[in-house]
Scaffold this active site. Structure first.
Site, PDB file in Angstrom:
ATOM      1  N   GLN A 136      71.935 101.725  89.911  1.00 58.65           N
ATOM      2  CA  GLN A 136      71.513 101.043  88.794  1.00 58.65           C
ATOM      3  C   GLN A 136      69.883 101.118  88.996  1.00 58.65           C
ATOM      4  O   GLN A 136      69.231 101.382  89.898  1.00 58.65           O
ATOM      5  CB  GLN A 136      71.764  99.382  88.966  1.00 58.65           C
ATOM      6  CG  GLN A 136      71.431  98.502  87.814  1.00 58.65           C
ATOM      7  CD  GLN A 136      71.693  97.087  88.005  1.00 58.65           C
ATOM      8  OE1 GLN A 136      71.637  96.408  88.915  1.00 58.65           O
ATOM      9  NE2 GLN A 136      72.317  96.418  86.934  1.00 58.65           N
ATOM     10  N   TYR A 279      67.543  95.781  97.590  1.00 57.91           N
ATOM     11  CA  TYR A 279      68.057  94.590  96.744  1.00 57.91           C
ATOM     12  C   TYR A 279      68.661  93.697  97.786  1.00 57.91           C
ATOM     13  O   TYR A 279      69.290  94.040  98.968  1.00 57.91           O
ATOM     14  CB  TYR A 279      69.034  94.970  95.769  1.00 57.91           C
ATOM     15  CG  TYR A 279      68.294  95.956  94.780  1.00 57.91           C
ATOM     16  CD1 TYR A 279      67.530  95.396  93.861  1.00 57.91           C
ATOM     17  CD2 TYR A 279      68.781  97.435  94.767  1.00 57.91           C
ATOM     18  CE1 TYR A 279      66.832  96.566  93.016  1.00 57.91           C
ATOM     19  CE2 TYR A 279      68.240  98.199  93.875  1.00 57.91           C
ATOM     20  CZ  TYR A 279      67.086  97.738  92.875  1.00 57.91           C
ATOM     21  OH  TYR A 279      66.519  98.568  92.225  1.00 57.91           O
ATOM     22  N   GLY A 281      71.212  92.177  97.051  1.00 59.39           N
ATOM     23  CA  GLY A 281      72.865  92.361  96.981  1.00 59.39           C
ATOM     24  C   GLY A 281      73.023  93.477  95.656  1.00 59.39           C
ATOM     25  O   GLY A 281      71.969  93.523  94.846  1.00 59.39           O
ATOM     26  N   GLU A 283      75.865  94.510  92.838  1.00 60.07           N
ATOM     27  CA  GLU A 283      77.405  94.212  92.555  1.00 60.07           C
ATOM     28  C   GLU A 283      78.362  95.117  92.386  1.00 60.07           C
ATOM     29  O   GLU A 283      79.319  95.089  91.138  1.00 60.07           O
ATOM     30  CB  GLU A 283      77.278  92.928  91.560  1.00 60.07           C
ATOM     31  CG  GLU A 283      76.870  93.815  90.224  1.00 60.07           C
ATOM     32  CD  GLU A 283      75.360  93.851  89.890  1.00 60.07           C
ATOM     33  OE1 GLU A 283      74.870  94.374  88.764  1.00 60.07           O
ATOM     34  OE2 GLU A 283      74.557  93.730  90.737  1.00 60.07           O
ATOM     35  N   HIS A 307      75.931  84.800  93.424  1.00 58.64           N
ATOM     36  CA  HIS A 307      75.394  85.739  92.501  1.00 58.64           C
ATOM     37  C   HIS A 307      76.142  87.111  92.307  1.00 58.64           C
ATOM     38  O   HIS A 307      76.588  87.196  91.192  1.00 58.64           O
ATOM     39  CB  HIS A 307      73.899  85.882  92.740  1.00 58.64           C
ATOM     40  CG  HIS A 307      73.037  86.798  91.583  1.00 58.64           C
ATOM     41  ND1 HIS A 307      72.339  85.991  90.695  1.00 58.64           N
ATOM     42  CD2 HIS A 307      72.969  88.113  91.675  1.00 58.64           C
ATOM     43  CE1 HIS A 307      71.927  87.154  89.917  1.00 58.64           C
ATOM     44  NE2 HIS A 307      72.168  88.236  90.355  1.00 58.64           N
ATOM     45  N   GLU A 308      76.322  87.645  93.402  1.00 57.20           N
ATOM     46  CA  GLU A 308      76.960  89.078  93.367  1.00 57.20           C
ATOM     47  C   GLU A 308      78.369  88.876  92.859  1.00 57.20           C
ATOM     48  O   GLU A 308      78.838  89.783  91.877  1.00 57.20           O
ATOM     49  CB  GLU A 308      76.832  89.890  94.570  1.00 57.20           C
ATOM     50  CG  GLU A 308      75.451  89.826  95.114  1.00 57.20           C
ATOM     51  CD  GLU A 308      74.482  90.557  94.001  1.00 57.20           C
ATOM     52  OE1 GLU A 308      74.927  91.273  93.371  1.00 57.20           O
ATOM     53  OE2 GLU A 308      73.173  90.238  94.132  1.00 57.20           O
ATOM     54  N   HIS A 311      78.734  88.464  89.104  1.00 59.17           N
ATOM     55  CA  HIS A 311      78.625  89.671  88.396  1.00 59.17           C
ATOM     56  C   HIS A 311      80.021  90.159  87.776  1.00 59.17           C
ATOM     57  O   HIS A 311      80.066  91.002  87.050  1.00 59.17           O
ATOM     58  CB  HIS A 311      77.875  90.817  89.107  1.00 59.17           C
ATOM     59  CG  HIS A 311      76.234  90.773  88.866  1.00 59.17           C
ATOM     60  ND1 HIS A 311      75.731  90.718  87.534  1.00 59.17           N
ATOM     61  CD2 HIS A 311      75.418  90.423  89.674  1.00 59.17           C
ATOM     62  CE1 HIS A 311      74.434  90.706  87.505  1.00 59.17           C
ATOM     63  NE2 HIS A 311      74.204  90.485  88.943  1.00 59.17           N
ATOM     64  N   GLU A 330      72.021  89.690  84.050  1.00 65.14           N
ATOM     65  CA  GLU A 330      71.138  89.005  85.131  1.00 65.14           C
ATOM     66  C   GLU A 330      71.026  87.473  84.756  1.00 65.14           C
ATOM     67  O   GLU A 330      71.095  86.707  85.569  1.00 65.14           O
ATOM     68  CB  GLU A 330      70.005  89.604  85.421  1.00 65.14           C
ATOM     69  CG  GLU A 330      70.117  91.072  86.148  1.00 65.14           C
ATOM     70  CD  GLU A 330      71.128  90.714  87.233  1.00 65.14           C
ATOM     71  OE1 GLU A 330      71.368  89.733  87.991  1.00 65.14           O
ATOM     72  OE2 GLU A 330      71.401  91.663  88.017  1.00 65.14           O
ATOM     73  N   ASP A 388      63.057 100.758  85.581  1.00 65.57           N
ATOM     74  CA  ASP A 388      62.947 100.304  86.773  1.00 65.57           C
ATOM     75  C   ASP A 388      61.258  99.556  86.735  1.00 65.57           C
ATOM     76  O   ASP A 388      60.983  98.856  87.583  1.00 65.57           O
ATOM     77  CB  ASP A 388      62.757 101.489  87.971  1.00 65.57           C
ATOM     78  CG  ASP A 388      64.017 101.503  88.666  1.00 65.57           C
ATOM     79  OD1 ASP A 388      64.882 100.343  88.772  1.00 65.57           O
ATOM     80  OD2 ASP A 388      64.431 102.606  89.154  1.00 65.57           O
ATOM     81  N   TYR A 396      66.562  87.527  85.176  1.00 65.58           N
ATOM     82  CA  TYR A 396      67.111  86.602  85.738  1.00 65.58           C
ATOM     83  C   TYR A 396      66.841  85.129  85.437  1.00 65.58           C
ATOM     84  O   TYR A 396      67.783  84.295  84.949  1.00 65.58           O
ATOM     85  CB  TYR A 396      66.971  86.636  87.298  1.00 65.58           C
ATOM     86  CG  TYR A 396      67.391  87.960  87.828  1.00 65.58           C
ATOM     87  CD1 TYR A 396      68.516  88.049  88.753  1.00 65.58           C
ATOM     88  CD2 TYR A 396      66.560  89.212  87.676  1.00 65.58           C
ATOM     89  CE1 TYR A 396      68.809  89.285  89.641  1.00 65.58           C
ATOM     90  CE2 TYR A 396      66.821  90.421  88.197  1.00 65.58           C
ATOM     91  CZ  TYR A 396      67.981  90.225  89.377  1.00 65.58           C
ATOM     92  OH  TYR A 396      68.506  91.426  89.652  1.00 65.58           O
TER      93      TYR A 396
END
Length: 643
Positions: A136, A279, A281, A283, A307-308, A311, A330, A388, A396
């Site tokens: 990602q 990161y 995490g 997902e 959170h993960e 996803h 996010e 990026d 988020y």
């Protein structure tokens, strides 16, 4: 259905992959993956004469179409962000609905950003090398030739030969996860073929591989659940990893199902990675990658898992069409994460998470004061612009607050959660834009609420939330302060004491923190940082003597402490200590590769002693992930090509 992805050179709107079959060999000696990617494609339009794939730093060795070798494929010039377009001519023009197979033989190269091969010295066990990927947002093209856009969702199967255990973002077919490690063969010496299958369509950024001396331990799954769950790690971290995550992971996933519906990926495993993982995490389906900084020893940071796993519905299930709509991943995930905190713990926990997130959002918005388009929820990326560069807490926390504002405008959770279930049921498995989401929201509440709810939706300033820049949210948000109040009160006492020059007259004690959990301690430090006037240096030395923030093993607390002191009169006293901590030449002995920690600390160090920040980064540069290297260099004003 939507505008074209500005980060992909592929012709996915004309012809798109449905399934990929990977046949790979992991070569640890040369730090490459060698093999084939066979695409089963379906034409979306008539008169399609070629298939175009995204690649970056791949060595293409051959191409077959329909089983026959073709010689006239071309690899276009290298674009700094988008890589090189691989153009494969089709033997005859394809018409809409027709299928064709394209097999590409290739190898990765050392220049790609998707893969990080670690030397054995960079692992916990220090006996075997390690490999992990991070695809990602646009790095899957460094791992394999693909149509690297979240608008294309594919199933995949894989056969991977390796002398070390291999994990993928898919379901293990063989050897069994709960059997002997590496199928009972000699780890690091004997080659084993690992077979995987991912039957649920996913976007290319969720392709993932990890390989190393990895062991597995299953979690106990609630009765009646058909999915499996467990943790993978190096043997040296297994006891800590299992203890940290075994109690909560499956109950979190079961709670998420109550809100969002059945979990569709069959397996939910965690992989604890080496510390260079950039990161908190990632997902990846069936296999969430997590940072070892979550191993706090008190389960205080396991909410990252909420959170993960969320996803699985928002991102992995309903996917943003391309980077401009990243907030749909996010923002939704962060919003539902906080709803789950309310359901699992209390409304006060939802409030505390929102408060911490709001502070991180304000910091991110300020960071982009000179790049205001990155302050927007919907970012209008130029063709070939690097997504990026926009990575921050904005999608988020601005996204989560936007959804919270909509929830409150419509009448609260009991009105909003039925809509959430309908949204998931409608778009699960699809890639959508913000406009598609908004149209469905209006259609749902027209049917389930009529003009009253439509009037409520019309009262929202959609343009301000979605398309305008700014250093704050468009609406002043109120959060539950129950858990924040004790932390804020302690911070206020410290601030009010700043004019007391005789430290011996201060009445603070080490036990001040006894009733504050890790998140409340974070709020305490952030409150101190928020005042217009920083505490005097003697106060900060005394605070650290009492509370030992500069010695804590919690990276969440340590980095906030350094953020505080590096903006104060005590900065020169702490800057070398912060430098040692971030690259792990201190008692922790571990580099802080997670960008949430390393980037703010390097930026803060740079304002105190720019030369020290640069020399510290240069000293440990290759230990950071390539994505982190690039962004830290950007923060410090460095050109990585120059040494």
């Amino acid at each position: 259905m939507h505008d074209a992805d500005p980060t992909s050179q592929s012709n996915y709107l004309q012809i798109a992959t449905n399934h990929i079959t990977f046949d790979w060999t992991v070569d640890f000696d040369n730090k490459v993956i060698i093999g084939t990617a066979t695409h089963d494609l379906v034409a979306k339009a008539d008169e399609v004469s070629e298939a175009i794939f995204d690649t970056s730093y791949l060595h293409i060795e051959g191409v077959k179409v329909g089983g026959n070798a073709v010689q006239d494929f071309t690899l276009g010039p290298k674009h700094e962000v988008m890589g090189s377009a691989l153009r494969v001519p089709l033997p005859r023009t394809a018409s809409a609905g027709s299928s064709i197979s394209v097999e590409i033989t290739y190898r990765t190269t050392a220049n790609g950003t998707a893969l990080q091969f670690l030397e054995k010295e960079q692992t916990q066990g220090k006996s075997f090398p390690f490999l992990f990927s991070q695809c990602q947002p646009t790095h899957a093209r460094d791992l394999a030739p693909v149509q690297d856009t979240p608008s294309v969702k594919v199933t995949y199967s894989a056969s991977v030969r390796s002398v070390l255990p291999v994990l993928l973002s898919a379901r293990r077919v063989s050897p069994p996860s709960d059997g002997p490690a590496h199928d009972g063969k000699v780890i690091g010496k004997d080659e084993v073929v690992y077979m995987y299958d991912q039957p649920t369509p996913i976007p290319s950024y969720l392709l993932a591989i990890a390989a190393g001396n990895l062991q597995y331990q299953p979690f106990q799954v609630p009765e009646g659940k058909l999915w499996k769950s467990g943790v993978w790690s190096e043997p040296e971290l297994m006891a800590d990893s299992f203890w940290e995550f075994s109690r909560d992971t499956t109950s979190f996933l079961a709670a998420a199902e109550d809100i969002a519906g059945p979990y569709q990926f069959g397996v939910y495993d965690l992989l604890v990675l080496p510390p260079s993982f950039p990161y908190g995490g990632m997902e990846n389906p069936c296999l969430t990658f997590v940072t070892p900084t979550l191993l706090a020893g008190d389960r205080s940071l396991t909410d990252v898992v909420i959170h993960e796993l969320t996803h699985s519905w928002f991102g992995n299930g309903i996917t943003h069409a391309h980077a401009s709509h990243f907030w749909l991943n996010e923002g939704w995930t962060t919003y539902i994460e906080r709803v789950l905190l309310q359901i699992i713990h209390s409304p006060a926990h939802r409030g505390l998470s929102s408060i911490i997130g709001y502070k991180a959002l304000l910091d991110a918005l300020a960071l982009f004061e000179d790049k205001p388009k990155y302050q927007k929820l919907v970012v209008d990326f130029d063709y070939g612009e690097n997504p990026d560069s926009a990575y921050s807490r904005v999608p988020y926390d601005k996204g989560a607050n936007f959804l919270l504002h909509i929830e409150r405008t419509l009448g609260g959770l009991e009105v909003f959660l039925p809509y959430v279930k309908d949204y998931i049921a409608t778009y699960m498995g699809h890639s959508i834009t913000t406009e598609i989401w908004k149209n469905h929201l209006y259609a749902y509440f027209q049917k389930n609420g009529g003009e009253v709810k439509i009037k409520a939706l019309n009262s929202i300033n959609w343009d301000a939330w979605l398309h305008q820049s700014g250093l704050d949210l468009p609406v002043k948000m109120e959060y539950d302060l129950t858990l924040a109040n004790p932390a804020n009160a302690l911070a206020d006492r410290w601030y009010e004491s700043r004019h007391t020059m005789d430290i011996s007259k201060l009445d603070f004690k080490a036990s001040d923190l006894d009733n504050l959990d890790a998140n409340q301690r974070a709020v305490f430090l952030e409150r101190l940082e928020s005042y217009n006037e920083s505490l005097p240096a003697p106060h900060l030395f005394h605070l650290d003597k009492l509370y030992s923030f500069s010695k804590t093993l919690s990276a969440e607390i340590r980095f906030r402490f350094y953020n505080l002191v590096l903006k104060s009169q005590a900065a020169k006293h702490f800057v070398q200590e912060a430098a040692n901590w971030v690259i792990g030449v201190d008692a922790t002995g571990v580099i802080k590769g997670r960008m949430k920690f390393c980037r703010p600390v390097f930026r803060a160090m740079s304002k105190v002693d720019h030369d020290l920040a640069i020399s510290t980064f240069r000293q440990a540069q290759t230990q950071f992930h390539p994505i982190a290297q690039s962004l830290i260099a950007q923060d410090l004003g460095l050109n990585l090509a120059e040494r």
